[in-house]
Each structure stands twice: as structure tokens, then as C-alpha cells.
Design a protein around this motif. Structure first.
Motif, PDB file in Angstrom:
ATOM      1  N   GLU A 137       0.830  -1.206   0.000  1.00 29.56           N
ATOM      2  CA  GLU A 137       0.000   0.000   0.000  1.00 29.56           C
ATOM      3  C   GLU A 137       0.867   1.261   0.000  1.00 29.56           C
ATOM      4  OE1 GLU A 137      -4.076  -1.590   2.203  1.00 29.56           O
ATOM      5  OE2 GLU A 137      -2.553  -0.535   3.390  1.00 29.56           O
ATOM      6  N   LEU A 138       1.955   1.241   0.754  1.00 31.94           N
ATOM      7  CA  LEU A 138       2.854   2.396   0.767  1.00 31.94           C
ATOM      8  C   LEU A 138       3.430   2.650  -0.618  1.00 31.94           C
ATOM      9  CD1 LEU A 138       4.792   1.769   4.113  1.00 31.94           C
ATOM     10  CD2 LEU A 138       3.172   3.613   3.669  1.00 31.94           C
ATOM     11  N   VAL A 139       3.823   1.574  -1.293  1.00 31.59           N
ATOM     12  CA  VAL A 139       4.385   1.718  -2.636  1.00 31.59           C
ATOM     13  C   VAL A 139       3.323   2.214  -3.605  1.00 31.59           C
ATOM     14  CG1 VAL A 139       5.450   0.503  -4.575  1.00 31.59           C
ATOM     15  CG2 VAL A 139       6.154  -0.040  -2.236  1.00 31.59           C
ATOM     16  N   ARG A 140       2.150   1.618  -3.546  1.00 34.06           N
ATOM     17  CA  ARG A 140       1.072   1.994  -4.472  1.00 34.06           C
ATOM     18  C   ARG A 140       0.619   3.438  -4.268  1.00 34.06           C
ATOM     19  NH1 ARG A 140      -1.471  -2.905  -6.727  1.00 34.06           N
ATOM     20  NH2 ARG A 140      -3.258  -1.681  -7.424  1.00 34.06           N
ATOM     21  N   ASN A 141       0.791   3.950  -3.054  1.00 34.08           N
ATOM     22  CA  ASN A 141       0.374   5.320  -2.751  1.00 34.08           C
ATOM     23  C   ASN A 141       1.530   6.325  -2.820  1.00 34.08           C
ATOM     24  OD1 ASN A 141      -2.575   5.215  -2.108  1.00 34.08           O
ATOM     25  ND2 ASN A 141      -1.890   3.682  -0.632  1.00 34.08           N
ATOM     26  N   LYS A 143      14.482  -8.062   9.395  1.00 34.95           N
ATOM     27  CA  LYS A 143      13.307  -7.436   9.992  1.00 34.95           C
ATOM     28  C   LYS A 143      12.116  -7.643   9.068  1.00 34.95           C
ATOM     29  CE  LYS A 143      15.728  -3.748  12.505  1.00 34.95           C
ATOM     30  NZ  LYS A 143      15.880  -2.283  12.659  1.00 34.95           N
ATOM     31  N   LYS A 144      10.926  -7.628   9.649  1.00 30.58           N
ATOM     32  CA  LYS A 144       9.730  -7.807   8.843  1.00 30.58           C
ATOM     33  C   LYS A 144       9.568  -6.691   7.820  1.00 30.58           C
ATOM     34  CE  LYS A 144       6.899 -10.468  12.082  1.00 30.58           C
ATOM     35  NZ  LYS A 144       5.628 -10.488  12.846  1.00 30.58           N
ATOM     36  N   ILE A 145       9.932  -5.482   8.209  1.00 28.43           N
ATOM     37  CA  ILE A 145       9.780  -4.357   7.289  1.00 28.43           C
ATOM     38  C   ILE A 145      10.783  -3.261   7.656  1.00 28.43           C
ATOM     39  CG2 ILE A 145       7.950  -3.253   8.663  1.00 28.43           C
ATOM     40  CD1 ILE A 145       6.639  -2.464   5.949  1.00 28.43           C
ATOM     41  N   GLY A 146      11.349  -2.640   6.645  1.00 32.71           N
ATOM     42  CA  GLY A 146      12.293  -1.549   6.855  1.00 32.71           C
ATOM     43  C   GLY A 146      12.192  -0.569   5.703  1.00 32.71           C
ATOM     44  N   ALA A 147      12.803   0.610   5.873  1.00 31.64           N
ATOM     45  CA  ALA A 147      12.719   1.632   4.831  1.00 31.64           C
ATOM     46  C   ALA A 147      13.932   2.541   4.881  1.00 31.64           C
ATOM     47  CB  ALA A 147      11.444   2.455   4.995  1.00 31.64           C
ATOM     48  N   SER A 148      14.170   3.240   3.783  1.00 30.47           N
ATOM     49  CA  SER A 148      15.291   4.178   3.705  1.00 30.47           C
ATOM     50  C   SER A 148      15.130   5.310   4.698  1.00 30.47           C
ATOM     51  CB  SER A 148      15.400   4.733   2.274  1.00 30.47           C
ATOM     52  OG  SER A 148      14.147   5.271   1.858  1.00 30.47           O
ATOM     53  N   ASP A 149      13.903   5.666   4.998  1.00 33.28           N
ATOM     54  CA  ASP A 149      13.589   6.702   5.983  1.00 33.28           C
ATOM     55  C   ASP A 149      12.519   6.143   6.921  1.00 33.28           C
ATOM     56  OD1 ASP A 149      12.725   8.873   7.467  1.00 33.28           O
ATOM     57  OD2 ASP A 149      12.637  10.249   5.761  1.00 33.28           O
ATOM     58  N   PRO A 150      12.790   6.080   8.234  1.00 35.60           N
ATOM     59  CA  PRO A 150      11.806   5.527   9.176  1.00 35.60           C
ATOM     60  C   PRO A 150      10.438   6.200   9.097  1.00 35.60           C
ATOM     61  CG  PRO A 150      13.918   5.850  10.261  1.00 35.60           C
ATOM     62  CD  PRO A 150      14.028   6.488   8.900  1.00 35.60           C
ATOM     63  N   LYS A 151      10.415   7.465   8.633  1.00 37.17           N
ATOM     64  CA  LYS A 151       9.143   8.176   8.558  1.00 37.17           C
ATOM     65  C   LYS A 151       8.188   7.520   7.551  1.00 37.17           C
ATOM     66  CE  LYS A 151      11.006  12.716   9.866  1.00 37.17           C
ATOM     67  NZ  LYS A 151      11.235  14.113   9.407  1.00 37.17           N
ATOM     68  N   ILE A 152       8.749   6.839   6.574  1.00 35.92           N
ATOM     69  CA  ILE A 152       7.911   6.156   5.583  1.00 35.92           C
ATOM     70  C   ILE A 152       7.015   5.133   6.272  1.00 35.92           C
ATOM     71  CG2 ILE A 152       7.935   4.563   3.612  1.00 35.92           C
ATOM     72  CD1 ILE A 152      10.553   5.902   2.728  1.00 35.92           C
ATOM     73  N   LEU A 153       7.558   4.449   7.280  1.00 42.97           N
ATOM     74  CA  LEU A 153       6.844   3.365   7.946  1.00 42.97           C
ATOM     75  C   LEU A 153       5.847   3.856   8.988  1.00 42.97           C
ATOM     76  CD1 LEU A 153       9.735   0.777   8.365  1.00 42.97           C
ATOM     77  CD2 LEU A 153       8.140   1.072   6.461  1.00 42.97           C
ATOM     78  N   THR A 154       5.824   5.161   9.242  1.00 44.11           N
ATOM     79  CA  THR A 154       4.811   5.708  10.148  1.00 44.11           C
ATOM     80  C   THR A 154       3.720   6.443   9.368  1.00 44.11           C
ATOM     81  OG1 THR A 154       6.098   7.740  10.463  1.00 44.11           O
ATOM     82  CG2 THR A 154       6.455   5.942  12.047  1.00 44.11           C
ATOM     83  N   SER A 155       3.825   6.353   8.052  1.00 43.99           N
ATOM     84  CA  SER A 155       2.845   7.025   7.198  1.00 43.99           C
ATOM     85  C   SER A 155       1.475   6.361   7.329  1.00 43.99           C
ATOM     86  CB  SER A 155       3.308   6.966   5.742  1.00 43.99           C
ATOM     87  OG  SER A 155       2.339   7.521   4.888  1.00 43.99           O
ATOM     88  N   VAL A 156       0.461   7.173   7.432  1.00 47.85           N
ATOM     89  CA  VAL A 156      -0.910   6.680   7.521  1.00 47.85           C
ATOM     90  C   VAL A 156      -1.527   6.685   6.129  1.00 47.85           C
ATOM     91  CG1 VAL A 156      -3.209   7.082   8.492  1.00 47.85           C
ATOM     92  CG2 VAL A 156      -1.159   7.528   9.880  1.00 47.85           C
ATOM     93  N   GLY A 170      13.157   6.778  -2.321  1.00 49.76           N
ATOM     94  CA  GLY A 170      13.475   5.895  -1.199  1.00 49.76           C
ATOM     95  C   GLY A 170      13.162   4.449  -1.514  1.00 49.76           C
ATOM     96  N   TRP A 171      13.288   3.615  -0.476  1.00 48.20           N
ATOM     97  CA  TRP A 171      13.024   2.184  -0.656  1.00 48.20           C
ATOM     98  C   TRP A 171      12.318   1.599   0.568  1.00 48.20           C
ATOM     99  CZ3 TRP A 171      15.188  -0.578   3.256  1.00 48.20           C
ATOM    100  CH2 TRP A 171      16.352  -0.095   3.856  1.00 48.20           C
ATOM    101  N   ILE A 172      11.664   0.474   0.327  1.00 44.93           N
ATOM    102  CA  ILE A 172      11.014  -0.307   1.390  1.00 44.93           C
ATOM    103  C   ILE A 172      11.416  -1.764   1.207  1.00 44.93           C
ATOM    104  CG2 ILE A 172       8.807  -1.182   2.275  1.00 44.93           C
ATOM    105  CD1 ILE A 172       7.536   1.459   1.386  1.00 44.93           C
ATOM    106  N   PHE A 173      11.804  -2.400   2.289  1.00 50.11           N
ATOM    107  CA  PHE A 173      12.106  -3.834   2.273  1.00 50.11           C
ATOM    108  C   PHE A 173      11.103  -4.553   3.173  1.00 50.11           C
ATOM    109  CE2 PHE A 173      13.991  -7.606   4.233  1.00 50.11           C
ATOM    110  CZ  PHE A 173      14.391  -8.319   3.109  1.00 50.11           C
TER     111      PHE A 173
END
Length: 458
Positions: free
Chosen positions: A187-191, A360-373, A336-339
């Protein structure tokens, strides 16, 4: 909830006799007998009682009170008896009283004629998935099928078409679609959280060589001819089939006669999840090539080991698949990237993710990406908390399951396209709409395989 096995027909007949009513609805209202009344319960049969069936698929179903595992089937009679014992013991322990209501079959064709069975689990070797799935759909059984969807792309098209025409609820065992981190990453990638998607890196393991080639007598408990199914007749040896003692990793997984190796074994999971993020779950690549691959030699097993293959999609995204990458999926965009991976979650003990060693289950180039709503007006996938439960809910509530047949076929097709490129070692041009290679007779011949009489998928 009724704990003993009782068919809809028997239930309705007994009710009519007891009440002396001449007409009675075929579905008893939940308000009268409760949501788990016999008429509302989903009767499920387990076809394939080996490692994945007994440790993953059967428990995935029996945890739900509104589903009942009423039959088991395996063409190894010892495994069938073991499966029956496993299910009976579970229900006996759960209910605190002896239960012996599971019917045993050694031929899936006989099982499919039982009209009391609503749905089937297909937990068999890869080369029999499409064959059994097509037969199940044609008898109106809902289907939960282990991935990959088929042995060949041609078979995959058949099962997708037959299932869609039948209207049964089909769920492929791509359980990563029911894992929160894979859904959120896609969903993060698609958005657009990593900008415009450019590359996707898919990390898969390979398989080592080995396997005992010594010819052995066929065990009396195994219907070996049916086990071979559509594939060529070859002599029996235990490392070609499954262990006769215990439920360790079976040898067929490493034989190209029965599958393509890890490119479909784990690739069906990761490439499916990658398609989610790419928006390509109903399509496929347009170019595929491989410049590095080693196939096992010397022993019985002959699937790929180390490898690297690539694909280009119509939207310009480049997918690179290799054993050199960490097991998981990395989406790389302009910002950026998401793993994403399973972490240390394992379905079986032989999974290439080990506790304490996994990513890790999920990671990103910027931690803020993973707190995105993800906003209410943005793109969202269906939410599924458990994969077998999502399938059962689709049957009960007449809704679409999270991993439907056409998307299962497309993920499997992409894996098989990589495998064909690994075999031919040159660039291939694919038409996802026609499901044909462009101007390439040699490659198009690899879309299907000859099938033994009596076991055809057609």
C-alpha cells in the motif's frame, strides 16, 4: 454446535420427521439453531495429508468452529490413516469426548463425488495442483490450494478459466497477502511513499544437488501411478517422492519433473507480493532474461541452485530475482526504498528463514515512511487477518477471497517465465494479454508439457 459428523441431508430429513412439517427451508436460520448449526457449517476435506497439509492447512481450518474437517485423502494409505487420526484426535481433545467422524479416501475423485463436502484443501505436490483443482471446481467444491497454481502456464490458464466459470470460492495459499507487513508495504508503494517505483529486488533461495538415484520397489501403501499423474513414467525411488517415515522435506520439490524449484516454491509468494506493490497482480512482464543460473547435476535432484533473472514490466519497473539478495522483497523508488520479509516466521522447519537469523519484517530508507498513515481516500487492499479464515469467510459470506485464482495464475506465470528464461538463457518477449511469447516458437513450446493419458488437465 453439533460435534458429531452429520450431513445437511440427514439433518433436514430428521428435522422434517420430528416436526411433521411438509416444507422446510434448505438453510436453517441462524436465529433458530445458532450460527454453527449443521446447515451453516462448512464441511471441508483435506486432499494431501503430508507435511504442509498436517502442519499448516488442516490446523488453518479446524481452528474455526463454523468449519468441520469431515474427510481426508492421500494416495499414500499410511499418510491418509495418519491424517484421519490427526483430525479425530484434535476434535476429541477440543470437545473432551471421543470423536471418530472423519472419512478416509485414497482417491480424490471418489472424495469429490461426496455431495456433503462443500470445500477442499489441496495440499498435494505441485504437479497435481491444477489437475485436482479443475476436478474440484467442476464438482462445485470451494478450493483452498497450495501454491504454485500450476506446473505450466497452459495448465494455469485452464484452472483459472474453469474456476471463474464455476463460481466457487478459490484461495491460493499465498498467505503473505494475509500478513500485515506485506499488505502495508504494498500500500505504501502503491500510494507513492517512495516516489515512482523503478526497481524491485526479490530474494529467493536455491536448492542444493543430491538425491539417491537407486531404483526401489514401490511401497505397497503408495499409488505411484496416480502420484506421477500427468508426468512421464519413471522408476520409483524414495528421494523422488516423499519420506516413508516421518514428514521431512520431500524430494519431489527438487525434481523438475514435478516443479521448477524455488523459483516457483518461494517465488510464488514473493513475486505475488511484488506484483501487489507494482500494480501488476493481473498482468505480467513483457521482457524476461537470465544471465546466471546453475542447475543441479550428479544426483537425482535437478532444479536450479544459484541464479539471477530479470524482468521488465509495461509500466517500466525492472524486477530482479536472485539467490544473492536477502530473502524478501525490496521496492526501490525515486524517493526511497522499502524492504519487507516474513521476519523469522516459518511455515515449515525447512523454510529458508531461521529464528535469530532473519531480516526485519519491514524496513525503509527513511523511518518516517513506515509511520505514514494510508488515508481513507488512498489505495487500500482488502484486510485479511488469517488466510484460511479469509477463505472460509468468503464461502460463508459470499465475498471475494484475498488471493483469487486469476491473480494466483499470474504470479505463477511470472515465476515460470523466469524459469523458461533460465533454461533458454536469452531475452524473451512476452505478451501478457495473449499469454504467448512474441515470435518465439521454441519458448512457446515450453508453455505446456505432454500429459499422460488419464491425467490430463483440459
Amino acid at each position: 454446535m453439533k460435534k458429531n459428523q452429520q450431513s445437511r441431508r440427514e439433518f433436514l430429513s430428521n428435522t422434517i420427521k420430528a416436526s411433521a412439517v411438509l416444507a422446510f427451508p434448505s438453510i436453517v436460520p441462524a436465529s433458530v439453531f445458532g450460527k454453527n448449526a449443521p446447515s451453516n457449517r462448512i464441511n471441508v476435506a483435506a486432499i494431501g495429508n503430508g507435511r504442509i497439509g498436517r502442519t499448516h492447512d488442516m490446523p488453518g481450518v479446524w481452528q474455526y468452529d463454523y468449519a468441520q474437517l469431515m474427510a481426508v485423502c492421500d494416495l499414500d494409505s499410511l499418510r491418509a490413516a495418519d491424517g484421519k487420526k490427526l483430525v479425530n484426535e484434535y476434535y476429541s481433545k477440543r470437545d473432551g469426548k471421543d470423536f471418530d467422524g472423519v472419512k478416509l479416501y485414497t482417491d480424490y475423485r471418489e472424495l469429490l463425488q461426496n455431495k456433503d463436502i462443500d470445500a477442499v484443501l489441496i495440499s498435494t505436490p505441485d504437479h497435481t495442483h491444477a489437475m485436482i483443482g479443475v476436478a474440484a471446481a467442476r464438482t462445485g467444491k470451494h478450493i483452498y490450494m497450495q501454491k504454485p497454481a500450476s506446473l505450466t502456464i497452459a495448465e494455469g490458464r485452464v484452472i483459472s478459466d474453469v474456476v471463474q466459470k464455476s463460481g466457487v470460492k478459490f484461495q491460493i495459499g499465498s498467505q503473505q497477502r494475509s500478513s500485515e507487513q506485506f499488505r502495508y508495504a504494498a500500500e505504501l508503494v502503491r500510494n507513492g511513499r517512495i516516489g515512482k517505483l523503478k526497481k524491485v529486488y526479490v530474494g529467493l533461495p536455491g536448492d542444493p544437488p543430491g538425491g539417491n538415484k537407486t531404483e526401489m520397489p514401490v511401497p505397497g501403501n503408495l499409488n505411484y501411478d496416480m502420484w506421477l499423474a500427468s508426468t512421464p513414467e519413471v522408476y520409483y525411488t524414495e528421494d523422488r517422492v516423499h519420506p516413508q517415515s516421518g514428514y521431512g522435506r520431500p524430494g519431489w520439490l527438487r525434481c523438475e519433473q514435478f516443479g521448477a524449484g524455488m523459483i516457483t516454491g518461494w517465488g510464488a509468494h514473493h513475486i505475488d507480493s511484488a506484483h501487489w506493490g507494482m500494480g501488476m497482480e493481473k498482468s505480467g512482464p513483457v521482457e524476461i532474461w537470465s544471465d546466471k543460473v546453475e542447475f543441479a547435476t550428479g544426483g537425482l535432484w535437478d532444479v536450479h541452485g544459484i541464479f539471477k533473472s530479470e524482468a521488465l514490466y509495461a509500466n517500466g519497473v525492472n524486477m530482479i530475482v536472485s539467490n544473492e539478495f536477502q530473502n524478501g522483497i525490496k521496492f526501490e523508488g525515486t524517493e526511497g526504498w522499502i524492504f519487507v520479509s516474513r521476519g523469522d516466521y516459518q511455515v515449515t522447519g525447512s523454510d529458508p528463514t531461521k529464528p535469530g537469523e532473519a531480516a526485519k519484517k519491514i524496513g525503509a530508507s527513511d523511518p518516517k515512511i513506515l509511520t505514514s498513515v494510508i488515508g481513507t481516500n488512498e489505495f487500500h487492499f482488502q484486510v485479511s487477518k488469517e488466510h484460511h479464515g479469509n477463505w472460509l469467510e468468503a464461502i460463508r459470506d459470499n465475498k471475494k477471497p484475498i488471493a483469487p485464482v486469476e491473480e494466483a495464475h499470474r504470479a505463477c506465470s511470472a515465476c515460470l517465465l523466469h524459469h523458461i528464461a533460465m533454461k533458454l538463457k536469452r531475452k524473451l518477449y512476452w505478451d501478457p494479454a495473449k499469454e504467448q511469447f512474441k515470435n518465439d516458437d521454441e519458448a512457446n513450446k515450453m508453455l505446456s508439457r505432454p500429459q499422460r493419458k488419464g491425467y490430463e488437465v483440459k
